[in-house]
Motif scaffolding. Structure first.
Motif, mmCIF file in Angstrom:
data_model
loop_
_atom_site.group_PDB
_atom_site.id
_atom_site.type_symbol
_atom_site.label_atom_id
_atom_site.label_comp_id
_atom_site.label_asym_id
_atom_site.label_seq_id
_atom_site.Cartn_x
_atom_site.Cartn_y
_atom_site.Cartn_z
ATOM 1 N N PRO A 1 36.381 48.336 27.871
ATOM 2 C CA PRO A 1 36.610 48.839 26.458
ATOM 3 C C PRO A 1 37.606 48.025 25.710
ATOM 4 O O PRO A 1 38.388 47.435 26.552
ATOM 5 C CB PRO A 1 36.722 50.378 26.442
ATOM 6 C CG PRO A 1 37.304 50.796 27.765
ATOM 7 C CD PRO A 1 36.646 49.565 28.758
ATOM 8 N N ARG A 2 37.611 47.796 24.444
ATOM 9 C CA ARG A 2 38.510 47.070 23.742
ATOM 10 C C ARG A 2 39.905 47.488 23.872
ATOM 11 O O ARG A 2 40.723 46.560 24.164
ATOM 12 C CB ARG A 2 37.925 47.023 22.242
ATOM 13 C CG ARG A 2 36.523 46.234 21.991
ATOM 14 C CD ARG A 2 35.979 46.296 20.699
ATOM 15 N NE ARG A 2 36.909 46.904 19.582
ATOM 16 C CZ ARG A 2 36.324 47.062 18.361
ATOM 17 N NH1 ARG A 2 35.057 46.694 18.330
ATOM 18 N NH2 ARG A 2 37.077 47.384 17.380
ATOM 19 N N PHE A 3 40.087 48.813 23.959
ATOM 20 C CA PHE A 3 41.658 49.288 24.293
ATOM 21 C C PHE A 3 42.122 48.532 25.466
ATOM 22 O O PHE A 3 43.268 48.608 25.731
ATOM 23 C CB PHE A 3 41.832 50.593 23.907
ATOM 24 C CG PHE A 3 41.373 51.409 24.988
ATOM 25 C CD1 PHE A 3 42.130 51.868 26.185
ATOM 26 C CD2 PHE A 3 39.850 51.896 25.083
ATOM 27 C CE1 PHE A 3 41.685 52.586 27.249
ATOM 28 C CE2 PHE A 3 39.455 52.664 26.094
ATOM 29 C CZ PHE A 3 40.527 52.975 27.337
ATOM 30 N N SER A 4 41.024 48.665 26.465
ATOM 31 C CA SER A 4 41.625 48.078 27.931
ATOM 32 C C SER A 4 41.984 46.637 27.719
ATOM 33 O O SER A 4 43.017 46.153 28.558
ATOM 34 C CB SER A 4 40.535 48.494 28.815
ATOM 35 O OG SER A 4 40.379 49.627 29.194
ATOM 36 N N ILE A 5 41.354 45.725 26.915
ATOM 37 C CA ILE A 5 41.677 44.560 26.820
ATOM 38 C C ILE A 5 43.077 44.240 26.248
ATOM 39 O O ILE A 5 43.904 43.504 26.612
ATOM 40 C CB ILE A 5 40.706 43.493 25.838
ATOM 41 C CG1 ILE A 5 39.317 43.434 26.484
ATOM 42 C CG2 ILE A 5 40.929 42.451 25.593
ATOM 43 C CD1 ILE A 5 38.110 43.217 25.811
ATOM 44 N N SER A 6 43.595 44.930 25.486
ATOM 45 C CA SER A 6 44.733 45.165 24.695
ATOM 46 C C SER A 6 45.849 45.275 25.557
ATOM 47 O O SER A 6 46.797 44.682 25.672
ATOM 48 C CB SER A 6 44.821 46.025 23.626
ATOM 49 O OG SER A 6 46.086 46.135 22.972
ATOM 50 N N LEU A 7 45.792 46.483 26.520
ATOM 51 C CA LEU A 7 46.464 46.745 27.501
ATOM 52 C C LEU A 7 46.788 45.709 28.781
ATOM 53 O O LEU A 7 47.944 45.406 29.096
ATOM 54 C CB LEU A 7 46.235 48.138 28.169
ATOM 55 C CG LEU A 7 46.177 49.235 27.253
ATOM 56 C CD1 LEU A 7 45.690 50.495 28.019
ATOM 57 C CD2 LEU A 7 47.530 49.652 26.999
ATOM 58 N N LEU A 8 45.449 45.139 28.856
ATOM 59 C CA LEU A 8 45.613 44.233 29.887
ATOM 60 C C LEU A 8 46.109 42.832 29.474
ATOM 61 O O LEU A 8 47.094 42.230 30.142
ATOM 62 C CB LEU A 8 44.017 43.733 30.358
ATOM 63 C CG LEU A 8 43.944 42.820 31.592
ATOM 64 C CD1 LEU A 8 44.652 43.428 32.783
ATOM 65 C CD2 LEU A 8 42.516 42.516 31.844
ATOM 66 N N HIS A 9 45.968 42.538 28.360
ATOM 67 C CA HIS A 9 46.638 41.426 27.392
ATOM 68 C C HIS A 9 48.380 41.705 27.627
ATOM 69 O O HIS A 9 49.004 40.847 28.089
ATOM 70 C CB HIS A 9 46.203 41.240 26.281
ATOM 71 C CG HIS A 9 47.026 40.335 25.122
ATOM 72 N ND1 HIS A 9 47.291 39.008 25.659
ATOM 73 C CD2 HIS A 9 47.835 40.591 24.072
ATOM 74 C CE1 HIS A 9 48.032 38.378 24.675
ATOM 75 N NE2 HIS A 9 48.460 39.647 23.774
ATOM 76 N N ARG A 10 48.711 42.871 27.236
ATOM 77 C CA ARG A 10 50.140 43.199 27.122
ATOM 78 C C ARG A 10 50.853 43.112 28.453
ATOM 79 O O ARG A 10 51.782 42.548 28.765
ATOM 80 C CB ARG A 10 50.384 44.495 26.391
ATOM 81 C CG ARG A 10 51.665 44.632 26.364
ATOM 82 C CD ARG A 10 52.211 46.064 25.640
ATOM 83 N NE ARG A 10 51.479 47.208 26.511
ATOM 84 C CZ ARG A 10 50.981 48.204 25.964
ATOM 85 N NH1 ARG A 10 51.193 48.308 24.742
ATOM 86 N NH2 ARG A 10 50.603 49.171 26.743
#
Length: 185
Positions: free
Chosen positions: A40-49
């Protein structure tokens, strides 16, 4: 001991650059609003950070190990002020510039809620400048630059980031037309 520090410095620098590459790619993907395969998109944000923070850890290990290595002859002032180093000062200076810019991006990311979204985004745009400067540092100062594996990985990373940047600047970047319309205002 010096050979171990030198090898650790090289390896940690390479890992930091690889992680920064993945972080830039995930950051561009995250901004697009698209999911990554089944994530999901929120996981991409967390993975990026998290990858960005991990790359900062490896960057710290890279610099720290070279400060302790007598062969590298890196001084504390070389970490803060670019182009003063004794070994390939221009290329080493690019590493210092990349480090300083990365530090600015990391600090503003950690203070994002305190400094506001506008200031965060303004500084975060430096990420597009950090990556090529760090790659140039690795190519100009790295001792593995003549190795086929290094050339392949550097070229693949440059193509991936270049392609992602072209996509980032394209009209089809955002996931929905409504998001594109909101971005144009």
């Amino acid at each position: 001991m010096d050979e171990a520090m030198w090898a650790f410095g090289r390896a940690s620098g390479f890992i930091a650059l690889a992680l920064f590459t993945v972080s830039v790619l995930l950051g561009i993907l995250n901004r697009s609003g698209r999911p990554l395969l089944v994530m999901p998109r929120f996981s991409i944000s967390l993975l990026h950070r998290n990858i960005a923070l991990l790359s900062a850890v490896f960057l710290g290990l890279h610099v720290g190990s070279l400060l302790l290595d007598s062969y590298a002859k890196l001084r504390p002032v070389d970490v803060l002020v670019p182009f003063l180093g004794s070994f390939r000062p221009f290329w080493q200076g690019l590493g210092t510039v990349a480090l300083d810019l990365a530090a600015a991006v990391i600090v503003t990311a950690l203070l994002r809620r305190r400094i506001g979204q506008r200031a965060f985004k303004a500084v975060h745009w430096l990420s597009y400048g950090v990556w090529p400067v760090a790659l140039a540092h690795a190519i100009g100062n790295g001792t593995d630059v003549g190795s086929p594996w290094f050339f392949f990985i550097a070229a693949a990373s440059a193509l991936a980031v270049g392609g992602a940047l072209v996509w980032r600047l394209s009209a089809t970047f955002l996931e929905t037309s409504r998001a594109r319309e909101g971005n144009l205002r």
